[in-house]
Design a protein around this motif. Structure first.
Motif, PDB file in Angstrom:
ATOM      1  N   GLY A   1       4.628   4.052  -8.423  1.00  0.00           N
ATOM      2  CA  GLY A   1       3.853   3.118  -7.625  1.00  0.00           C
ATOM      3  C   GLY A   1       2.390   3.042  -8.011  1.00  0.00           C
ATOM      4  N   THR A   2       2.031   3.600  -9.170  1.00  0.00           N
ATOM      5  CA  THR A   2       0.642   3.547  -9.637  1.00  0.00           C
ATOM      6  C   THR A   2       0.172   2.096  -9.772  1.00  0.00           C
ATOM      7  N   ARG A   3      -1.049   1.840  -9.296  1.00  0.00           N
ATOM      8  CA  ARG A   3      -1.670   0.526  -9.465  1.00  0.00           C
ATOM      9  C   ARG A   3      -2.878   0.665 -10.392  1.00  0.00           C
ATOM     10  N   LEU A   4      -2.939  -0.188 -11.398  1.00  0.00           N
ATOM     11  CA  LEU A   4      -4.045  -0.199 -12.352  1.00  0.00           C
ATOM     12  C   LEU A   4      -4.833  -1.496 -12.204  1.00  0.00           C
TER      13      LEU A   4
ATOM     14  N   ALA B   1       7.289   3.249 -11.482  1.00  0.00           N
ATOM     15  CA  ALA B   1       6.811   1.873 -11.414  1.00  0.00           C
ATOM     16  C   ALA B   1       5.294   1.842 -11.552  1.00  0.00           C
ATOM     17  N   VAL B   2       4.794   0.869 -12.309  1.00  0.00           N
ATOM     18  CA  VAL B   2       3.347   0.677 -12.488  1.00  0.00           C
ATOM     19  C   VAL B   2       3.028  -0.805 -12.302  1.00  0.00           C
TER      20      VAL B   2
ATOM     21  N   ARG C   1      -4.887  -2.363 -20.318  1.00  0.00           N
ATOM     22  CA  ARG C   1      -3.968  -2.631 -21.416  1.00  0.00           C
ATOM     23  C   ARG C   1      -3.446  -1.357 -22.079  1.00  0.00           C
ATOM     24  N   ALA C   2      -3.702  -0.223 -21.496  1.00  0.00           N
ATOM     25  CA  ALA C   2      -3.197   1.025 -22.071  1.00  0.00           C
ATOM     26  C   ALA C   2      -3.093   2.082 -20.982  1.00  0.00           C
TER      27      ALA C   2
ATOM     28  N   ASP D   1      -1.056  -8.141 -17.532  1.00  0.00           N
ATOM     29  CA  ASP D   1      -0.902  -7.709 -16.144  1.00  0.00           C
ATOM     30  C   ASP D   1       0.566  -7.869 -15.752  1.00  0.00           C
ATOM     31  N   GLY D   2       0.950  -7.246 -14.647  1.00  0.00           N
ATOM     32  CA  GLY D   2       2.314  -7.405 -14.159  1.00  0.00           C
ATOM     33  C   GLY D   2       2.966  -6.091 -13.780  1.00  0.00           C
ATOM     34  N   TYR D   3       4.272  -6.175 -13.563  1.00  0.00           N
ATOM     35  CA  TYR D   3       5.060  -5.005 -13.157  1.00  0.00           C
ATOM     36  C   TYR D   3       5.706  -4.372 -14.394  1.00  0.00           C
TER      37      TYR D   3
END
Length: 432
Positions: free
Chosen positions: A328-331, A428-429, A336-337, A390-392
């Motif tokens: 569940g990490t959100r960036l 999931a990120v 981009r890395a 960006d995205g899942y």
């Protein structure tokens, strides 16, 4: 297709409906389902075309109800899987230390917690059975009479990964966090057994601890397991009185516990008071039937089996964790890395390679894998992965051991008590 109007939480509670919305009868992603699933996840899925048929995204597969959090002095906020007996799992992101701290060490009780011991050095261990000279040794005598050693040693619950099985099995529904790699100080069990003088008939051990049975019965052991003499005589099988340079915490077996690295953690008897040598396999609590045993030949998942044809679990299967990021990490948008870290281990064997995928397993990238600090220690790994937009995303991670055995895509060899599950891990990120 009707648009998805349910909330993310509702979809988590009803994954069957989500699956029906997304996949057709042939197991292919429905035309509008990718966008619909992206709506449920809160982002587009850049590698959605690679999603395996029927896969439930990791962001939704966890379910809506999170386990309660442990509140105990000296312990991190572990996830409580059971309260009687107490069982608590360490989230993978709390296992980012090369040496597992006492705070982050998982808890697996089988009975009641014994009262702390005032005189640790006065604690007595008995060695009896198929030996020439039965021994009664205090912890103080163990310290002074035999060479002391300190080693980093993996300890893993035999049921680690149990939640991966389908249909679900009995027992605590562990994720991947029933693992530790503390620095243990003690004496080699083989040295103590040599002092007792093994008879030729000494082919197995039986272990006994001081933890009271959960029922309070005084004539029953909470757990009492044993192993082949070959593992007892292994250089790395220890009788330990210190953990990470300090006395062992009471919840982890003070003042004396066995550490049998690479094999199911139930063999690492806590509050150790007696080891008996036997000509035949031990028959204590936690032995025989389906207890810490797996099928020699596959059985039908969900079927009943008394375990008569099963074999005892010994060396644990290859497995890895990702410790740098939580599920569940959100960036931030534009990231981009990712710099990833984790650990891998393989029971009595070592890990040969560690790989990571960001496109649902379509391609894999090899990580940098360190050698173990010593035999039976886990191996740390690290590496960078690129994210195209960006995205899942899902980060998948798998290890391959020194004999070429790789973590499978699904938990293998279903068994009634859910042992040996070591499927590929994933988190999931969400970027942006």
């Amino acid at each position: 297709m009707r648009p998805i109007t349910r909330s993310l939480q509702e979809l988590q509670e009803d994954p069957v409906r989500l699956d029906a919305l997304a996949w057709n009868r042939r197991g292919a992603l429905k035309g509008a389902a990718l966008a619909a699933m992206g709506t449920a996840l809160g982002a587009a899925i850049p590698f959605g075309r690679h999603m395996p048929a029927g896969l439930l995204p990791a962001a939704l597969a966890q379910g809506a109800g999170a386990p309660p959090v442990l509140r105990m002095d000296g312990k991190a906020p572990l996830l409580i899987l059971g309260e009687r007996p107490l069982v608590a799992e360490t989230p993978e992101n709390l296992l980012d230390e090369p040496v597992t701290s006492a705070a982050n060490f998982f808890i697996r009780m089988n009975g009641q917690l014994p009262d702390p011991v005032a005189d640790a050095d006065g604690w007595v261990l008995t060695i009896d059975g198929e030996v020439n000279t039965p021994l009664r040794l205090t912890v103080g005598e163990l310290r002074s009479r035999f060479p002391n050693v300190t080693m980093q040693l993996q300890m893993e619950c035999g049921g680690n990964g149990r939640s991966q099985f389908s249909p679900a099995t009995r027992g605590n529904q562990w994720g991947n966090g029933a693992i530790s790699n503390a620095a243990w100080t003690g004496v080699r069990l083989k040295d103590v057994l040599a002092a007792a003088g093994l008879k030729p008939s000494a082919r197995f051990t039986g272990h006994f601890g001081a933890d009271p049975h959960l029922s309070g019965a005084t004539d029953r052991d909470a757990i009492s397991r044993g192993m082949r003499i070959e593992k007892a005589m292994d250089e790395d099988t220890l009788l330990c009185f210190a953990m990470n340079g300090a006395p062992i915490p009471n919840v982890h077996g003070a003042p004396l516990r066995m550490v049998v690295p690479g094999w199911p953690g139930s063999l690492s008897q806590k509050w150790l008071k007696r080891i008996t040598l036997l000509a035949q396999p031990h028959t204590g609590a936690g032995m025989g039937g389906t207890s810490y045993r797996t099928p020699v030949r596959p059985i039908i998942p969900g079927s009943n089996d008394n375990g008569a044809s099963f074999a005892d679990m010994e060396s644990m299967p290859v497995r890895s964790i990702l410790s740098s990021h939580a599920n569940g990490t959100r960036l931030p948008a534009g990231s981009r890395a990712m710099a990833l870290r984790g650990a891998a281990w393989a029971g009595d064997d070592t890990v040969r390679t560690q790989h990571v995928s960001v496109d649902f397993g379509a391609t894999w990238q090899e990580m940098t894998l360190a050698a173990p600090a010593n035999r039976h220690a886990w191996q740390r790994w690290q590496g960078n992965v690129a994210l195209p937009s960006d995205g899942y995303f899902e980060i998948w991670y798998r290890a391959t051991d020194s004999k070429g055995r790789m973590q499978p895509h699904a938990a293998p060899n279903w068994n009634p008590q859910g042992y040996g599950a070591n499927a590929i891990g994933r988190i999931a990120v969400l970027v942006g």
